[in-house]
Write a protein that holds these residues in place. Structure first.
Motif, PDB file in Angstrom:
ATOM      1  N   PHE A   1       0.830  -1.205   0.000  1.00 61.43           N
ATOM      2  CA  PHE A   1       0.000   0.000   0.000  1.00 61.43           C
ATOM      3  C   PHE A   1       0.869   1.261   0.000  1.00 61.43           C
ATOM      4  CE2 PHE A   1      -2.101   3.351   2.518  1.00 61.43           C
ATOM      5  CZ  PHE A   1      -3.160   3.614   1.678  1.00 61.43           C
ATOM      6  N   TYR A   2       1.901   1.285   0.826  1.00 62.86           N
ATOM      7  CA  TYR A   2       2.736   2.480   0.956  1.00 62.86           C
ATOM      8  C   TYR A   2       3.760   2.615  -0.169  1.00 62.86           C
ATOM      9  CZ  TYR A   2       0.741   2.967   5.576  1.00 62.86           C
ATOM     10  OH  TYR A   2      -0.131   3.122   6.616  1.00 62.86           O
ATOM     11  N   TYR A   3       4.163   1.498  -0.749  1.00 63.59           N
ATOM     12  CA  TYR A   3       5.188   1.520  -1.794  1.00 63.59           C
ATOM     13  C   TYR A   3       4.668   0.814  -3.036  1.00 63.59           C
ATOM     14  CZ  TYR A   3       8.029   2.741   2.215  1.00 63.59           C
ATOM     15  OH  TYR A   3       8.522   3.342   3.336  1.00 63.59           O
ATOM     16  N   ARG A   4       3.760   1.460  -3.699  1.00 58.99           N
ATOM     17  CA  ARG A   4       3.195   0.889  -4.924  1.00 58.99           C
ATOM     18  C   ARG A   4       4.253   0.910  -6.024  1.00 58.99           C
ATOM     19  NH1 ARG A   4      -2.691   1.004  -4.537  1.00 58.99           N
ATOM     20  NH2 ARG A   4      -3.180   1.998  -2.573  1.00 58.99           N
ATOM     21  N   PRO A   5       4.308  -0.153  -6.831  1.00 60.50           N
ATOM     22  CA  PRO A   5       5.296  -0.170  -7.914  1.00 60.50           C
ATOM     23  C   PRO A   5       5.014   0.926  -8.939  1.00 60.50           C
ATOM     24  CG  PRO A   5       3.863  -2.097  -8.021  1.00 60.50           C
ATOM     25  CD  PRO A   5       3.495  -1.343  -6.782  1.00 60.50           C
ATOM     26  N   VAL A   6       6.073   1.516  -9.425  1.00 57.97           N
ATOM     27  CA  VAL A   6       5.958   2.555 -10.447  1.00 57.97           C
ATOM     28  C   VAL A   6       5.939   1.868 -11.805  1.00 57.97           C
ATOM     29  CG1 VAL A   6       7.071   4.575 -11.456  1.00 57.97           C
ATOM     30  CG2 VAL A   6       7.183   4.179  -8.985  1.00 57.97           C
TER      31      VAL A   6
END
Length: 105
Positions: free
Chosen positions: A96-101
């Motif tokens: 949730f906090y580090y969604r893939p770019v």
């Protein structure tokens, strides 16, 4: 003042007695937004576990490992990125906090 230096004393016991009026909205489990609360004696970084139009329920763990939950006026709180927080919940949903770019085409 750094948040970690003041997290034990910033929010006094008197703030715990606050019962906000109106409907309470709760964040999704393990996806609570990180916030910074400013007070007269310093700041504390926490997660917003719930909120109303006028108050925010802060949750954080202090330097001694003690959990705290306090209602505080919403005007004293603003949202911050997880990486800017002096305290981070070890049980966060990292997806949730580090969604893939997305990759550039």
């Amino acid at each position: 003042m750094r948040s970690s230096e003041t997290s034990r004393s910033v929010l006094t016991a008197s703030t715990a007695a606050v019962v906000p009026a109106g409907p309470v909205t709760h964040a999704h489990y393990r996806r609570e937004p990180y916030v910074r609360c400013r007070t007269a004696s310093g700041t504390v970084d926490a997660k917003a576990a719930a909120w109303t139009r006028t108050h925010v329920l802060l949750h954080w763990i202090d330097d001694d490992g003690l959990a705290h939950n306090r209602w505080t006026p919403a005007a004293t709180v603003h949202r911050i990125p997880r990486d800017d927080s002096a305290w981070r919940d070890p049980y966060d949903d990292f997806r949730f906090y580090y969604r893939p770019v997305p990759a550039a085409a």
